[in-house]
Structures are given as C-alpha cells and as structure tokens.
Scaffold this active site. Sequence first.
Site, mmCIF file in Angstrom:
data_model
loop_
_atom_site.group_PDB
_atom_site.id
_atom_site.type_symbol
_atom_site.label_atom_id
_atom_site.label_comp_id
_atom_site.label_asym_id
_atom_site.label_seq_id
_atom_site.Cartn_x
_atom_site.Cartn_y
_atom_site.Cartn_z
ATOM 1 N N CYS A 87 -3.831 2.900 -5.208
ATOM 2 C CA CYS A 87 -3.005 3.791 -4.403
ATOM 3 C C CYS A 87 -1.657 4.100 -5.043
ATOM 4 O O CYS A 87 -1.187 5.245 -4.998
ATOM 5 C CB CYS A 87 -2.809 3.204 -3.015
ATOM 6 S SG CYS A 87 -2.108 1.530 -3.004
ATOM 7 N N HIS A 114 0.854 -1.185 0.000
ATOM 8 C CA HIS A 114 0.000 0.000 0.000
ATOM 9 C C HIS A 114 0.887 1.232 0.000
ATOM 10 O O HIS A 114 1.863 1.305 0.731
ATOM 11 C CB HIS A 114 -0.923 0.014 1.205
ATOM 12 C CG HIS A 114 -1.755 1.257 1.283
ATOM 13 N ND1 HIS A 114 -2.736 1.535 0.361
ATOM 14 C CD2 HIS A 114 -1.722 2.308 2.132
ATOM 15 C CE1 HIS A 114 -3.284 2.702 0.657
ATOM 16 N NE2 HIS A 114 -2.683 3.193 1.730
#
Length: 310
Positions: free
Chosen positions: A183, A69
């Site tokens: 992301c 992430h």
Amino acid sequence: MAESHDGGTRELVLGKLPEWGEGTGAVRSGHGGALPKGAAAAAAAGSAAAGDGASLSAGVACTLPKIMHDAVGFRSSLTGRNYTMEWYELFQLGNCTFPHLRPNIDAPFWCNQGAACFYEGIDDAHWKENGTLILVTTITGIMFNQMAKWVKYDNDTGIYYETWTVRASPDQQSVVWFESYECSKFVLRTYQKLADLGAVFNNIQTNYTTITLFSGEPIYLGNETSIFGPPGNRTVAEALRDFYSPFKPPRAVKEFFWNLLKIIDQVILQQRFYLFYNLEYWFLPMKSPYIKITYEEIPLPNRNKSGFGL
C-alpha cells in the site's frame, strides 16, 4: 457494494475513478492507529477543502504495532463529496504473505493479488482520533482526471502484493535484493505521478513502514512448474511445503506456540527463508538481525523527478 457513511450503498470499483471538472484541490497526509472494520471504513486519509475541482489527501493507519496502512483520499469542491483510494491486498495480509497448503496437491496455493480500490467516503474521525491530517499539495480537476488514467494503468500492470523488502544488511547503503510492493508504494507512486503532472508538494514529513528481511545473496529455485510439475524437484518441493506449514492459522493455542517454535528454528537457528516473488521461488540465507520493522521518513517528490508510466 460497500456501505457508505449515510447508510446507503456505493459501488466499490477497482482502478476506475470518476472524472471531475477543472479547478484546484488540496492534498493531505496523515498517519494513525488501528483500522475500523468493514470495506467502507477501510484505511482512509483526512479530507481537504478544494477550490473548483478535486481535493486529495493521503494517510496511514496501523494494523499492528508500527505497521501502517496507507491510503489516498479526494474531495470534489463542486459536489462536496469525498472519496478514498487505496491499494490493498485483496485476500488479507496473511494470505498475501504466506500460501495455503492443500491436501493431495503439492503446489502451494497463493492468494497474493492486490489492487487499487476506490469508494465514496473518508473516515475523518478515525484519522483525527488515531493520527494526523496534514495538507501536502493542491491539485486541479484536470490533474485528477489524468491521474485516474494512470491508476488504471498501474492497476493493470502491478497485480501482486509483496510484503517483504529483502536487504543484505541494515546499512541503508546495502544491496536491496527485493523491493516490497504494497500500500505505501502505491501512495508513493501516486505522489510521484501527481508531481509529474505539476503538483507542488509542501515541505512536510511523511513516514512509511517497511518490513525487512536480512539475507545473503538469494538463490533462485524455480517456478511452480519447474518445482512441482513433472518432472519437478521433489527435494525443493518438500522443503517449501515444510517451511510454509507452520505459518498456517493455528486452531488452538498449543498449535500456535508449536508453530512459533518451528518458525524460530527455521528462520533464526537454521537461517533459511523461502520467498515467493513474481511467481518465482527464492531461497534466502538469513542473517542477523533477520527481520526488522522500520518507520522511515520518505520525502515528498519533486516535479518530474521520475515517472511511472503514462
């Protein structure tokens, strides 16, 4: 509201960043391990010292093996405060990747929106314990304010989270049928925008995760109205609901393994996958190796190489 590290509360805003004064700031990049719980502890990068303005950092933390992430962090040298900015699935990754099937309602229900979230605090300890923090560039407060306006534009124009990249084959020169929109792509867009504004990036390695499906040429099926509305296409509608059914959260261990067998049968043995992309459904004729998670180096941008609006 999101709880801050000092025990107080800070407003969690979408696409709105504070203005900072003139000066210089630093940018770092990092990657690391599992994310902590809670909004304020969501993926953040390491911090960096700044001169008289804003500092920027960026980082990644994995939620599954080799799935990272990414986020961006800032620190104001005027106030000493730091902040995290991340483009995040608003209803968790599973809901963005597969829909909910509701009884007595034919059309699948999608919760697949994403947005840039900005809040105070950077979890430095998490990144140092689980990954790395690397200085990548220096920016000014003026550049930060210009970037903030672009973030609002980016937030308003790209609202759907897309997990999958779809390619014709593992060959890097192969056709890309669909690009993911998640992301890491936001971090890359932010880097490029800063380069367009004059940021000069250091010569370091930054890596990002891509989840890729491999398929022959996709076949367009239609949108929700043309498939599930009157008169609709009953055959396609039933095929979509049948495909998505085993991806629902299992209520028991036995159900989990039964659903897993169904998924293997559909994706590998029957070589079919149904993709929902930009509010449209596509049929993917799957082929070996079917799916692959890659951790690839993507160079930091050069100034004015390309632009992303505003």
